[in-house]
Design an enzyme around this catalytic site. Structure first.
Site, PDB file in Angstrom:
ATOM      1  N   HIS A  93     -93.538 -27.121 108.025  1.00 14.32           N
ATOM      2  CA  HIS A  93     -93.163 -26.632 106.694  1.00 14.32           C
ATOM      3  C   HIS A  93     -93.492 -25.155 106.512  1.00 14.32           C
ATOM      4  O   HIS A  93     -94.395 -24.619 107.139  1.00 14.32           O
ATOM      5  CB  HIS A  93     -93.768 -27.487 105.572  1.00 14.32           C
ATOM      6  N   GLU A 130     -92.095 -29.248 102.144  1.00 15.27           N
ATOM      7  CA  GLU A 130     -92.343 -30.372 103.038  1.00 15.27           C
ATOM      8  C   GLU A 130     -91.028 -30.913 103.616  1.00 15.27           C
ATOM      9  O   GLU A 130     -89.950 -30.605 103.092  1.00 15.27           O
ATOM     10  CB  GLU A 130     -93.050 -31.477 102.245  1.00 15.27           C
ATOM     11  N   ASP A 182     -96.329 -29.947 110.264  1.00 18.64           N
ATOM     12  CA  ASP A 182     -95.055 -30.678 110.189  1.00 18.64           C
ATOM     13  C   ASP A 182     -93.868 -29.712 110.045  1.00 18.64           C
ATOM     14  O   ASP A 182     -92.780 -30.107 109.659  1.00 18.64           O
ATOM     15  CB  ASP A 182     -95.061 -31.705 109.047  1.00 18.64           C
ATOM     16  N   ASP A 190     -97.505 -20.053  97.219  1.00 19.97           N
ATOM     17  CA  ASP A 190     -97.715 -21.362  96.599  1.00 19.97           C
ATOM     18  C   ASP A 190     -99.080 -21.464  95.939  1.00 19.97           C
ATOM     19  O   ASP A 190     -99.932 -20.592  96.102  1.00 19.97           O
ATOM     20  CB  ASP A 190     -97.528 -22.484  97.640  1.00 19.97           C
TER      21      ASP A 190
HETATM   22  C1  GLP Z   1    -100.479 -24.933 103.791  1.00 20.31           C
HETATM   23  C2  GLP Z   1     -99.814 -23.738 103.136  1.00 20.31           C
HETATM   24  C3  GLP Z   1     -98.887 -23.008 104.086  1.00 20.31           C
HETATM   25  C4  GLP Z   1     -99.615 -22.734 105.389  1.00 20.31           C
HETATM   26  C5  GLP Z   1    -100.035 -24.048 106.007  1.00 20.31           C
HETATM   27  C6  GLP Z   1    -100.730 -23.875 107.345  1.00 20.31           C
HETATM   28  O1  GLP Z   1     -99.680 -26.043 103.795  1.00 20.31           O
HETATM   29  N1  GLP Z   1     -99.083 -24.092 101.976  1.00 20.31           N
HETATM   30  O2  GLP Z   1     -98.441 -21.820 103.503  1.00 20.31           O
HETATM   31  O3  GLP Z   1     -98.766 -22.026 106.257  1.00 20.31           O
HETATM   32  O4  GLP Z   1    -100.932 -24.688 105.108  1.00 20.31           O
HETATM   33  O5  GLP Z   1    -102.096 -23.614 107.167  1.00 20.31           O
HETATM   34  P1  GLP Z   1    -103.021 -23.046 108.291  1.00 20.31           P
HETATM   35  O6  GLP Z   1    -102.682 -21.609 108.440  1.00 20.31           O
HETATM   36  O7  GLP Z   1    -104.419 -23.225 107.738  1.00 20.31           O
HETATM   37  O8  GLP Z   1    -102.767 -23.842 109.512  1.00 20.31           O
END
Ligand code: GLP
Length: 263
Positions: free
Chosen positions: A143, A148, A141, A72
């Site tokens: 995702h 989302e 959440d 993303d």
């Molecule tokens: C963002 C990214 C996800 C990632 C998530 C969790 O939303 N788009 O790909 O898995 O954050 O982030 P973190 O690893 O910092 O908890």
């Protein structure tokens, strides 16, 4: 789905890095038939990237004939913006390994025609024969990528509006203010992830426990989009003890038990 429970984030990351390296090393790669790796950003994969870099520097791993596709990108952040995912990937992986930069595929958050950008991304994945291994993290959440709650479980790469929960969670990278976090992003779809031949997700920390319970112990549901993994033939979640805090004792015991004998 396999669920591997490690003592802490460090051990889970090391296991995941070794798993990825093992898959890359076992694959007979050529320029025409490259190994295709899907990659995430965020704090979850940082130690995995550090270990992969170490293995490359020690000559135990190479990114030759490897193509990568990132999950993303925020809309509106330029490539040199320190919070863009393109910048993150260069800093935390690509600048330190022997990957041909032409083999690196990232969504362009500044694309004039974002929909066309998403269509071309899917096309590029298909042209390269699909993703062999998709590494991912999970939002609090539940995702996957930026899919989302409420995302279609058959979705493809497209534009998504981020939830308040996600913008709050990611505010720590934007000076602590959720208003500074872009409101929209380009993201691979749940269907895009599901098409990968293998999916490996790292989930660590107490703040992911509620979502991990939903993903592992509840049914497949668009409110917790990572629950799609229940339908994937080769999915692994590697996590730590904190992340399994909300799982039933019996569930934890079950997964620990079957992993003892896993070959
Ligand atoms: C963002 C990214 C996800 C990632 C998530 C969790 O939303 N788009 O790909 O898995 O954050 O982030 P973190 O690893 O910092 O908890």
């Amino acid at each position: 789905m396999r669920l591997l429970i490690h003592k802490n984030h460090e051990e889970a990351s090391l296991w995941a890095a070794n798993y990825i390296a093992g898959r890359m090393n076992a694959y007979t790669r050529t320029a025409e038939k490259p190994f295709v790796l899907g990659l995430p950003t965020g704090s979850s994969p940082l130690l995995i990237y550090r270990e992969l870099i170490r293995q490359v520097q020690e000559g135990r791993l190479t990114f030759a004939d490897v193509h990568t596709f990132n999950m993303d990108e925020y809309i509106g952040l330029s490539a040199d913006h320190p919070q863009s995912y393109r910048y993150y990937m260069k800093e935390n992986l690509f600048n330190h390994v022997d990957i041909d930069h032409a083999n690196v595929h990232l969504l362009d958050g500044m694309a004039k025609d974002p929909q066309e950008e998403c269509r071309l991304y899917e096309e590029a994945i298909t042209r390269l024969g699909g993703i062999d291994l998709f590494l991912g993290g999970m939002g609090s959440d539940g995702h996957i990528a930026f899919n989302e709650p409420g995302s279609s479980l058959t979705s493809r790469t497209r534009i998504k509006t981020l939830t308040e929960e996600t913008r709050n969670a990611n505010a720590r990278f934007f000076g602590g203010d959720p208003a500074n976090v872009p409101a929209t992003a380009l993201t691979v779809g749940v269907g895009t992830v599901m098409d990968a031949r293998e999916v490996l997700i790292i989930v660590t920390g107490r703040n992911k426990a509620r979502a991990l319970h939903a993903v592992v112990e509840e049914g497949v549901n668009h409110k917790w989009t990572l629950s799609c993994l229940q339908m994937h033939p080769r999915a692994i979640i590697v996590c730590d003890e904190d992340a399994v805090d909300e799982l039933k004792v019996g569930t934890v015991r079950y997964f620990k038990d079957i992993e003892q004998d896993h070959i």
